[in-house]
Design a protein around this motif. Structure first.
Motif, PDB file in Angstrom:
ATOM      1  N   LYS A   1       0.843  -1.186   0.000  1.00  0.00           N
ATOM      2  CA  LYS A   1       0.000   0.000   0.000  1.00  0.00           C
ATOM      3  C   LYS A   1       0.883   1.243   0.000  1.00  0.00           C
ATOM      4  N   ALA A   2       0.377   2.300  -0.614  1.00  0.00           N
ATOM      5  CA  ALA A   2       1.146   3.536  -0.733  1.00  0.00           C
ATOM      6  C   ALA A   2       0.719   4.562   0.310  1.00  0.00           C
ATOM      7  N   LEU A   3       1.691   5.319   0.769  1.00  0.00           N
ATOM      8  CA  LEU A   3       1.433   6.502   1.563  1.00  0.00           C
ATOM      9  C   LEU A   3       1.266   7.649   0.576  1.00  0.00           C
ATOM     10  N   VAL A   4       0.175   8.399   0.695  1.00  0.00           N
ATOM     11  CA  VAL A   4      -0.107   9.500  -0.224  1.00  0.00           C
ATOM     12  C   VAL A   4      -0.013  10.807   0.562  1.00  0.00           C
ATOM     13  N   ILE A   5       0.767  11.745   0.045  1.00  0.00           N
ATOM     14  CA  ILE A   5       0.919  13.066   0.650  1.00  0.00           C
ATOM     15  C   ILE A   5       0.276  14.080  -0.284  1.00  0.00           C
ATOM     16  N   VAL A   6      -0.606  14.922   0.262  1.00  0.00           N
ATOM     17  CA  VAL A   6      -1.277  15.956  -0.525  1.00  0.00           C
ATOM     18  C   VAL A   6      -1.012  17.297   0.149  1.00  0.00           C
ATOM     19  N   ASP A   7      -0.194  18.101  -0.478  1.00  0.00           N
ATOM     20  CA  ASP A   7       0.139  19.430   0.036  1.00  0.00           C
ATOM     21  C   ASP A   7       0.457  20.323  -1.151  1.00  0.00           C
ATOM     22  N   ASP A   8      -0.169  21.485  -1.218  1.00  0.00           N
ATOM     23  CA  ASP A   8       0.016  22.361  -2.375  1.00  0.00           C
ATOM     24  C   ASP A   8       1.413  22.971  -2.445  1.00  0.00           C
ATOM     25  N   GLU A   9       2.174  22.934  -1.353  1.00  0.00           N
ATOM     26  CA  GLU A   9       3.551  23.423  -1.374  1.00  0.00           C
ATOM     27  C   GLU A   9       4.465  22.271  -1.780  1.00  0.00           C
ATOM     28  N   LYS A  10       4.897  22.279  -3.035  1.00  0.00           N
ATOM     29  CA  LYS A  10       5.681  21.174  -3.587  1.00  0.00           C
ATOM     30  C   LYS A  10       6.924  20.878  -2.758  1.00  0.00           C
ATOM     31  N   SER A  11       7.646  21.896  -2.359  1.00  0.00           N
ATOM     32  CA  SER A  11       8.878  21.670  -1.600  1.00  0.00           C
ATOM     33  C   SER A  11       8.570  20.985  -0.265  1.00  0.00           C
ATOM     34  N   TYR A  12       7.448  21.340   0.366  1.00  0.00           N
ATOM     35  CA  TYR A  12       7.076  20.729   1.636  1.00  0.00           C
ATOM     36  C   TYR A  12       6.644  19.272   1.425  1.00  0.00           C
ATOM     37  N   ALA A  13       5.843  19.027   0.403  1.00  0.00           N
ATOM     38  CA  ALA A  13       5.412  17.653   0.098  1.00  0.00           C
ATOM     39  C   ALA A  13       6.619  16.778  -0.224  1.00  0.00           C
ATOM     40  N   ASP A  14       7.554  17.308  -1.010  1.00  0.00           N
ATOM     41  CA  ASP A  14       8.757  16.544  -1.362  1.00  0.00           C
ATOM     42  C   ASP A  14       9.623  16.269  -0.133  1.00  0.00           C
ATOM     43  N   LEU A  15       9.758  17.260   0.744  1.00  0.00           N
ATOM     44  CA  LEU A  15      10.544  17.078   1.966  1.00  0.00           C
ATOM     45  C   LEU A  15       9.929  15.993   2.844  1.00  0.00           C
ATOM     46  N   LEU A  16       8.618  16.051   3.062  1.00  0.00           N
ATOM     47  CA  LEU A  16       7.955  15.010   3.854  1.00  0.00           C
ATOM     48  C   LEU A  16       8.151  13.636   3.224  1.00  0.00           C
ATOM     49  N   ALA A  17       7.989  13.564   1.917  1.00  0.00           N
ATOM     50  CA  ALA A  17       8.155  12.279   1.220  1.00  0.00           C
ATOM     51  C   ALA A  17       9.567  11.733   1.427  1.00  0.00           C
ATOM     52  N   ARG A  18      10.579  12.583   1.307  1.00  0.00           N
ATOM     53  CA  ARG A  18      11.966  12.123   1.489  1.00  0.00           C
ATOM     54  C   ARG A  18      12.223  11.677   2.917  1.00  0.00           C
ATOM     55  N   LEU A  19      11.790  12.461   3.889  1.00  0.00           N
ATOM     56  CA  LEU A  19      12.008  12.111   5.289  1.00  0.00           C
ATOM     57  C   LEU A  19      11.317  10.793   5.645  1.00  0.00           C
ATOM     58  N   LEU A  20      10.090  10.633   5.192  1.00  0.00           N
ATOM     59  CA  LEU A  20       9.339   9.417   5.512  1.00  0.00           C
ATOM     60  C   LEU A  20       9.865   8.211   4.743  1.00  0.00           C
ATOM     61  N   ALA A  21      10.327   8.424   3.506  1.00  0.00           N
ATOM     62  CA  ALA A  21      10.873   7.315   2.710  1.00  0.00           C
ATOM     63  C   ALA A  21      12.138   6.756   3.338  1.00  0.00           C
ATOM     64  N   ASP A  22      12.864   7.593   4.059  1.00  0.00           N
ATOM     65  CA  ASP A  22      14.074   7.120   4.731  1.00  0.00           C
ATOM     66  C   ASP A  22      13.756   6.224   5.913  1.00  0.00           C
ATOM     67  N   SER A  23      12.517   6.262   6.395  1.00  0.00           N
ATOM     68  CA  SER A  23      12.169   5.525   7.607  1.00  0.00           C
ATOM     69  C   SER A  23      11.098   4.461   7.446  1.00  0.00           C
ATOM     70  N   LEU A  24      10.196   4.619   6.477  1.00  0.00           N
ATOM     71  CA  LEU A  24       9.077   3.687   6.344  1.00  0.00           C
ATOM     72  C   LEU A  24       9.221   2.830   5.087  1.00  0.00           C
ATOM     73  N   ARG A  25       8.800   1.599   5.188  1.00  0.00           N
ATOM     74  CA  ARG A  25       8.875   0.671   4.062  1.00  0.00           C
ATOM     75  C   ARG A  25       7.539   0.631   3.329  1.00  0.00           C
ATOM     76  N   CYS A  26       7.302   1.648   2.511  1.00  0.00           N
ATOM     77  CA  CYS A  26       6.101   1.675   1.676  1.00  0.00           C
ATOM     78  C   CYS A  26       6.348   2.660   0.540  1.00  0.00           C
ATOM     79  N   PRO A  27       5.678   2.446  -0.580  1.00  0.00           N
ATOM     80  CA  PRO A  27       5.780   3.447  -1.651  1.00  0.00           C
ATOM     81  C   PRO A  27       5.131   4.756  -1.185  1.00  0.00           C
ATOM     82  N   ILE A  28       5.680   5.865  -1.638  1.00  0.00           N
ATOM     83  CA  ILE A  28       5.141   7.175  -1.262  1.00  0.00           C
ATOM     84  C   ILE A  28       4.861   7.964  -2.534  1.00  0.00           C
ATOM     85  N   ARG A  29       3.649   8.504  -2.620  1.00  0.00           N
ATOM     86  CA  ARG A  29       3.247   9.348  -3.753  1.00  0.00           C
ATOM     87  C   ARG A  29       2.877  10.718  -3.204  1.00  0.00           C
ATOM     88  N   ALA A  30       3.423  11.754  -3.790  1.00  0.00           N
ATOM     89  CA  ALA A  30       3.120  13.123  -3.367  1.00  0.00           C
ATOM     90  C   ALA A  30       2.349  13.846  -4.463  1.00  0.00           C
TER      91      ALA A  30
END
Length: 137
Positions: free
Chosen positions: A7-36
């Protein structure tokens, strides 16, 4: 035993840099696909093709706010839990969320990404969502 969620973690945030930062931080720690996504309506349109495990959504976005996003999400993916993130907690303080069972918690910005990761793990629909490195959180 190593576990990877399909299952994928989905991040929805209109600030691209913030969504990308969250995706990178979480991808380093969680074992799941992440879509922003930076557009909530685009994220809603993509739901039928995603196997979303959980959605992290900003509250204040152009077009529709996070609560309207959750309302619309319930018609296309009614069992997907949502964590709302917001810098506008005062606007949400007196709101009744009984009509939004998918909304599991609201985190006020700024928050620790570790707190967000723990909330994701707590509300993940599968029995377990493993950390890549248990010491990383």
């Amino acid at each position: 035993m190593s576990f990877t969620s399909e299952k994928a973690l989905v991040i929805v945030d209109d600030e691209k840099s913030y969504a990308d930062l969250l995706a990178r931080l979480l991808a380093d720690s969680l074992r799941c696909p992440i879509r922003a996504f930076t557009r909530p309506l685009e994220a809603l349109d993509a739901m039928p093709t995603l196997d979303a495990g959980l959605i992290v959504s900003d509250y204040y976005m152009p077009g529709i706010n996070g609560l309207e996003f959750v309302r619309r999400l319930q018609t296309v993916a009614p069992t997907v839990p949502v964590i709302m993130i917001t810098g506008h907690m005062m606007e949400l303080a007196d709101t009744d969320y009984s009509d939004l069972p998918a909304l599991k918690t609201i985190l006020a910005k700024p928050f620790s990404w570790r707190l967000l990761a723990e909330e994701i793990i707590r509300h993940w629909p599968e029995p377990e969502l493993k950390r890549k490195d248990p010491a990383s959180l």
